[in-house]
Design an enzyme around this catalytic site. Structure first.
Site, PDB file in Angstrom:
ATOM      1  N   ARG A 120       6.331  -1.270   9.358  1.00  0.00           N
ATOM      2  CA  ARG A 120       5.375  -1.981   8.508  1.00  0.00           C
ATOM      3  C   ARG A 120       4.014  -2.066   9.192  1.00  0.00           C
ATOM      4  O   ARG A 120       2.973  -1.940   8.557  1.00  0.00           O
ATOM      5  CB  ARG A 120       5.890  -3.399   8.188  1.00  0.00           C
ATOM      6  CG  ARG A 120       4.899  -4.146   7.291  1.00  0.00           C
ATOM      7  CD  ARG A 120       5.477  -5.412   6.723  1.00  0.00           C
ATOM      8  NE  ARG A 120       5.492  -6.482   7.713  1.00  0.00           N
ATOM      9  CZ  ARG A 120       5.951  -7.705   7.477  1.00  0.00           C
ATOM     10  NH1 ARG A 120       6.438  -8.016   6.283  1.00  0.00           N
ATOM     11  NH2 ARG A 120       5.952  -8.626   8.405  1.00  0.00           N
ATOM     12  N   GLY A 179      -1.804  -3.936 -13.220  1.00  0.00           N
ATOM     13  CA  GLY A 179      -3.229  -4.028 -12.891  1.00  0.00           C
ATOM     14  C   GLY A 179      -4.075  -4.769 -13.902  1.00  0.00           C
ATOM     15  O   GLY A 179      -5.283  -4.535 -13.989  1.00  0.00           O
ATOM     16  N   ARG A 204       4.250  -6.876  -1.999  1.00  0.00           N
ATOM     17  CA  ARG A 204       4.826  -6.711  -0.666  1.00  0.00           C
ATOM     18  C   ARG A 204       4.385  -7.882   0.183  1.00  0.00           C
ATOM     19  O   ARG A 204       3.222  -8.312   0.089  1.00  0.00           O
ATOM     20  CB  ARG A 204       4.307  -5.433   0.001  1.00  0.00           C
ATOM     21  CG  ARG A 204       4.908  -4.173  -0.492  1.00  0.00           C
ATOM     22  CD  ARG A 204       5.159  -3.216   0.664  1.00  0.00           C
ATOM     23  NE  ARG A 204       6.444  -3.477   1.273  1.00  0.00           N
ATOM     24  CZ  ARG A 204       7.572  -2.844   0.929  1.00  0.00           C
ATOM     25  NH1 ARG A 204       7.561  -1.911   0.012  1.00  0.00           N
ATOM     26  NH2 ARG A 204       8.710  -3.141   1.522  1.00  0.00           N
ATOM     27  N   ILE A 205       5.283  -8.370   1.003  1.00  0.00           N
ATOM     28  CA  ILE A 205       4.893  -9.418   1.945  1.00  0.00           C
ATOM     29  C   ILE A 205       4.142  -8.752   3.095  1.00  0.00           C
ATOM     30  O   ILE A 205       4.600  -7.733   3.633  1.00  0.00           O
ATOM     31  CB  ILE A 205       6.140 -10.183   2.425  1.00  0.00           C
ATOM     32  CG1 ILE A 205       6.723 -10.952   1.234  1.00  0.00           C
ATOM     33  CG2 ILE A 205       5.782 -11.122   3.577  1.00  0.00           C
ATOM     34  CD1 ILE A 205       7.999 -11.698   1.526  1.00  0.00           C
ATOM     35  N   LEU A 206       2.993  -9.288   3.426  1.00  0.00           N
ATOM     36  CA  LEU A 206       2.132  -8.667   4.435  1.00  0.00           C
ATOM     37  C   LEU A 206       2.394  -9.277   5.806  1.00  0.00           C
ATOM     38  O   LEU A 206       2.643 -10.479   5.930  1.00  0.00           O
ATOM     39  CB  LEU A 206       0.669  -8.871   4.037  1.00  0.00           C
ATOM     40  CG  LEU A 206       0.264  -8.108   2.764  1.00  0.00           C
ATOM     41  CD1 LEU A 206      -1.049  -8.653   2.207  1.00  0.00           C
ATOM     42  CD2 LEU A 206       0.165  -6.613   3.033  1.00  0.00           C
ATOM     43  N   HIS A 234      -1.549 -16.045  -7.830  1.00  0.00           N
ATOM     44  CA  HIS A 234      -0.108 -16.308  -7.878  1.00  0.00           C
ATOM     45  C   HIS A 234       0.214 -17.049  -9.176  1.00  0.00           C
ATOM     46  O   HIS A 234      -0.496 -18.002  -9.537  1.00  0.00           O
ATOM     47  CB  HIS A 234       0.328 -17.150  -6.670  1.00  0.00           C
ATOM     48  CG  HIS A 234       1.802 -17.388  -6.633  1.00  0.00           C
ATOM     49  ND1 HIS A 234       2.695 -16.404  -6.255  1.00  0.00           N
ATOM     50  CD2 HIS A 234       2.541 -18.466  -6.977  1.00  0.00           C
ATOM     51  CE1 HIS A 234       3.936 -16.885  -6.349  1.00  0.00           C
ATOM     52  NE2 HIS A 234       3.868 -18.137  -6.785  1.00  0.00           N
TER      53      HIS A 234
HETATM   54  C1  GAR Z   1       0.443 -11.358 -12.114  1.00  0.00           C
HETATM   55  O1  GAR Z   1       1.026 -12.281 -12.986  1.00  0.00           O
HETATM   56  C2  GAR Z   1       0.278 -11.959 -10.733  1.00  0.00           C
HETATM   57  O2  GAR Z   1      -0.037 -13.323 -10.770  1.00  0.00           O
HETATM   58  C3  GAR Z   1       1.631 -11.737 -10.160  1.00  0.00           C
HETATM   59  O3  GAR Z   1       1.999 -10.450 -10.579  1.00  0.00           O
HETATM   60  C4  GAR Z   1       1.394 -10.194 -11.836  1.00  0.00           C
HETATM   61  C5  GAR Z   1       0.661  -8.888 -11.744  1.00  0.00           C
HETATM   62  O4  GAR Z   1       0.174  -8.513 -12.996  1.00  0.00           O
HETATM   63  N1  GAR Z   1       1.618 -11.830  -8.742  1.00  0.00           N
HETATM   64  C6  GAR Z   1       2.622 -12.285  -8.022  1.00  0.00           C
HETATM   65  O5  GAR Z   1       3.668 -12.645  -8.493  1.00  0.00           O
HETATM   66  C7  GAR Z   1       2.353 -12.324  -6.525  1.00  0.00           C
HETATM   67  N2  GAR Z   1       3.393 -13.010  -5.843  1.00  0.00           N
HETATM   68  P1  GAR Z   1      -1.021  -7.500 -13.123  1.00  0.00           P
HETATM   69  O6  GAR Z   1      -0.608  -6.254 -12.314  1.00  0.00           O
HETATM   70  O7  GAR Z   1      -1.106  -7.201 -14.581  1.00  0.00           O
HETATM   71  O8  GAR Z   1      -2.240  -8.154 -12.563  1.00  0.00           O
END
Ligand code: GAR
Length: 195
Positions: free
Chosen positions: A67, A14, A93-95, A111
């Protein structure tokens, strides 16, 4: 100014969620964070949000027969918070298409790559394996195709000699925390039109 009501969907740490919460503390920020929903009860971000007085919900997909039912309950939860905008922040999760279409133009994602490069998982490992010189992150609208929606903002970081997935992801994460609040500000203020 009426502020847009925002929910954040997480699965883990988070840190992007926290960056959005911090940005929304500014009185002139056009959005407020009204709820955080996780698909994992153990996501550390849930406790972080709750400790700041933000409504939280945890819904495990495995507890639902399908789902679609899981995602219907997610939408019901978000609508019970009267949400205008949904921010995916490490929601792993893929939505499904119905959920995505329901929130089309109102749901954005961060991303960790310069899309369209490296859709999906393990983006830092893949950039290093390709000997990329530049890597980065993208905030984009969510559409049914995985990581395919229109980009709102991107930030580049250099790939340095000796980088590991950990050092590279740490450098990218700093930029994630910068561009995600800015992209949310752009959408919530109407500076960019919903799709
Ligand atoms: C982040 O680096 C985000 O960009 C990535 O997960 C991490 C979550 O970190 N998201 C993905 O890979 C989505 N495909 P966080 O929980 O500390 O924000």
């Amino acid at each position: 100014m009426s502020r847009k009501r925002v929910a954040i969907l997480i699965s883990g740490r988070g840190s992007n969620m926290q960056a959005l919460i911090e940005a929304a503390k500014a009185s002139d920020f056009p959005a407020e964070i009204v709820g955080v929903l996780s698909n994992r009860a153990a996501a550390p971000g849930l406790a972080t949000a709750a400790s700041q007085g933000i409504a939280t919900a945890s819904l495990a997909q495995s507890k639902f027969p399908s789902r679609d039912m899981f995602e219907d309950i997610m939408t019901q939860t978000l609508e019970s918070w009267d949400v205008d905008i949904v921010c995916l922040a490490g929601f792993m999760r893929i939505l499904g298409e119905d959920f995505v279409n329901h929130w089309a133009g109102r749901m954005i994602n961060i991303h960790p790559s310069l899309l369209p490069l490296y859709r999906g998982l393990h983006t830092h490992e893949r950039a290093l394996a390709d000997d990329a010189k530049v890597h980065g992150c993208t905030v984009h609208f969510v559409t049914p195709g995985l990581d395919e929606g229109a980009a709102i903002l991107q930030a580049e970081v250099p790939v340095l000699p000796g980088d590991t997935p950990d050092t590279l992801s740490a450098r990218v994460l700093i930029e994630e925390h910068r561009i995600y609040p800015e992209a949310l500000r752009m959408l919530a203020s109407g500076e960019i039109a919903p799709l």
